[in-house]
Design a protein around this motif. Structure first.
Motif, PDB file in Angstrom:
ATOM      1  N   VAL A 198       0.853  -1.190   0.000  1.00 40.00           N
ATOM      2  CA  VAL A 198       0.000   0.000   0.000  1.00 40.00           C
ATOM      3  C   VAL A 198       0.888   1.239   0.000  1.00 40.00           C
ATOM      4  O   VAL A 198       1.770   1.383   0.850  1.00 40.00           O
ATOM      5  CB  VAL A 198      -0.930   0.045   1.239  1.00 40.00           C
ATOM      6  CG1 VAL A 198      -1.888   1.230   1.128  1.00 40.00           C
ATOM      7  CG2 VAL A 198      -1.704  -1.248   1.375  1.00 40.00           C
ATOM      8  N   VAL A 221      -3.745   7.591  -9.855  1.00 40.74           N
ATOM      9  CA  VAL A 221      -4.005   6.356  -9.118  1.00 40.74           C
ATOM     10  C   VAL A 221      -3.859   5.146 -10.038  1.00 40.74           C
ATOM     11  O   VAL A 221      -3.252   4.132  -9.662  1.00 40.74           O
ATOM     12  CB  VAL A 221      -5.409   6.412  -8.478  1.00 40.74           C
ATOM     13  CG1 VAL A 221      -5.832   5.043  -7.983  1.00 40.74           C
ATOM     14  CG2 VAL A 221      -5.423   7.413  -7.325  1.00 40.74           C
ATOM     15  N   THR A 230      -0.682  -0.619  -4.521  1.00 46.49           N
ATOM     16  CA  THR A 230      -2.044  -0.118  -4.400  1.00 46.49           C
ATOM     17  C   THR A 230      -1.993   1.258  -3.754  1.00 46.49           C
ATOM     18  O   THR A 230      -1.664   1.373  -2.571  1.00 46.49           O
ATOM     19  CB  THR A 230      -2.918  -1.048  -3.546  1.00 46.49           C
ATOM     20  OG1 THR A 230      -3.040  -2.310  -4.197  1.00 46.49           O
ATOM     21  CG2 THR A 230      -4.314  -0.457  -3.366  1.00 46.49           C
ATOM     22  N   VAL A 232      -3.436   4.440  -1.972  1.00 47.08           N
ATOM     23  CA  VAL A 232      -4.575   4.942  -1.211  1.00 47.08           C
ATOM     24  C   VAL A 232      -4.269   6.413  -0.941  1.00 47.08           C
ATOM     25  O   VAL A 232      -3.362   6.733  -0.174  1.00 47.08           O
ATOM     26  CB  VAL A 232      -4.775   4.169   0.103  1.00 47.08           C
ATOM     27  CG1 VAL A 232      -5.920   4.787   0.910  1.00 47.08           C
ATOM     28  CG2 VAL A 232      -5.065   2.696  -0.182  1.00 47.08           C
ATOM     29  N   THR A 242      -8.936   5.350  -3.798  1.00 48.32           N
ATOM     30  CA  THR A 242      -8.075   4.230  -4.160  1.00 48.32           C
ATOM     31  C   THR A 242      -8.629   3.589  -5.424  1.00 48.32           C
ATOM     32  O   THR A 242      -9.523   4.135  -6.081  1.00 48.32           O
ATOM     33  CB  THR A 242      -7.968   3.216  -3.007  1.00 48.32           C
ATOM     34  OG1 THR A 242      -6.966   2.237  -3.319  1.00 48.32           O
ATOM     35  CG2 THR A 242      -9.300   2.501  -2.752  1.00 48.32           C
TER      36      THR A 242
END
Length: 314
Positions: A198, A221, A230, A232, A242
């Motif tokens: 993340v 994103v 990923t 966020v 996200t």
């Protein structure tokens, strides 16, 4: 897609935070342009509080009930003793934190004006933190490894891909909050992003890391997700963004009366990690994270108003 985190309860620590810790001197109601010439001006308030993205995230996570350890560097001085005391009283294990006799503890002055702020940091021993300061045994004892302030800690940054590989081989999940890049170059992340479960930037940082001069946040994103992580993204009063199953996922923030936004993003980080480590689904985890960030703005400084798990989920 943000995959499952290793569950709480197996290792000794739910979360190991590696990164920066320092005192913050927060000046509220600061003028936009301070007047030099030895002029003195009265301001609304001032406070000496715990600072550093990593330290604030660690305190927030412990407040939310995670068994949390912190690994970083402080100087062998009064500022370092202050940092370690506040972290310890906040329930964070600091036994792996290096006390460096060769350089002072970092120090930050935050000039806060409503929801905006200027940040002045003397880096002290921050740039001396390196992967070897993090005991290998500690990496094996934590369910999740979170790293903060990538660009303030070049030695740590250079070895971060190897550190994340070691952590992942031990079964841990990983996250990174780069925070700002004072150089403005935003380079050196290509190898570490695919090892980062993340990535936790704010809007400006997400656009900069993705190289999106067009301001297209959803495009940023998607670009970051294509690089193997990923993202966020913390959007302040607009909540969070996200990507989930190839599509943007937004969660709004509730209206709030803001006293101080210092550390709100770090409290968001703590909330997201706590929620995911507890196995909450993605949307609910984002809701918890946004609430943690919002509630942290109720008081001056990064840790004074961080919520408990019961408070943020009731």
């Amino acid at each position: 897609m943000l995959g499952p985190f290793r569950s709480m309860g197996r290792p000794d620590f739910d979360l190991l935070v590696v990164g920066d810790a320092n005192p913050d001197v927060v000046v509220t109601g600061a003028p936009r342009v301070p007047e030099f010439g030895q002029r003195e001006r009265l301001v609304e308030a001032g406070a000496l509080v715990l600072g550093g993205s990593g330290a604030i995230t660690a305190c927030g996570a412990a407040r939310l009930g995670l068994r949390t350890a912190f690994a970083g560097r402080v100087g062998d001085d009064a500022a370092g003793a202050f940092v370690l005391d506040v972290l310890t009283r906040g329930g964070v294990d600091v036994s792996a934190c290096v006390v460096d006799p060769g350089a002072p503890t970092a120090l930050t002055v935050v000039l806060a004006d409503g929801g905006d702020r200027a940040i002045l940091t003397a880096s002290g021993c921050l740039d001396r933190l390196e992967p070897g300061d993090v005991p290998a045994a500690l990496l094996e004892r934590a369910a999740h490894i979170h790293v903060s302030s990538y660009f303030l800690q070049p030695r740590l940054a250079a070895g971060l891909p190897a550190l994340f590989r070691t952590a992942r081989a031990a079964g841990a999940t990983t996250s990174l909050d780069t925070n700002d890049d004072p150089s403005g170059r935003w380079q050196g992340l290509d190898e570490v992003l695919p090892l980062t479960g993340v990535l936790l930037p704010n809007e400006r940082e997400a656009l900069a890391i993705a190289g999106r001069a067009d301001g297209d946040l959803e495009g940023a994103v998607r670009d970051l997700a294509a690089r193997g992580t990923t993202p966020v993204v913390k959007c302040g009063g607009d909540g969070a963004l996200t990507i989930h199953e190839g599509e943007p996922l937004r969660v709004p923030a509730a209206p709030a009366t803001v006293v101080d936004t210092v550390g709100a993003g770090d409290s968001f980080n703590a909330g997201l990690l706590a929620a995911r480590l507890r196995g909450l689904p993605l949307r609910r985890a984002l809701e918890v994270a946004v609430a943690c960030g919002t509630l942290s703005t109720r008081a001056a400084g990064g840790t004074a108003a961080q919520p408990t798990w019961e408070e943020v989920t009731r």
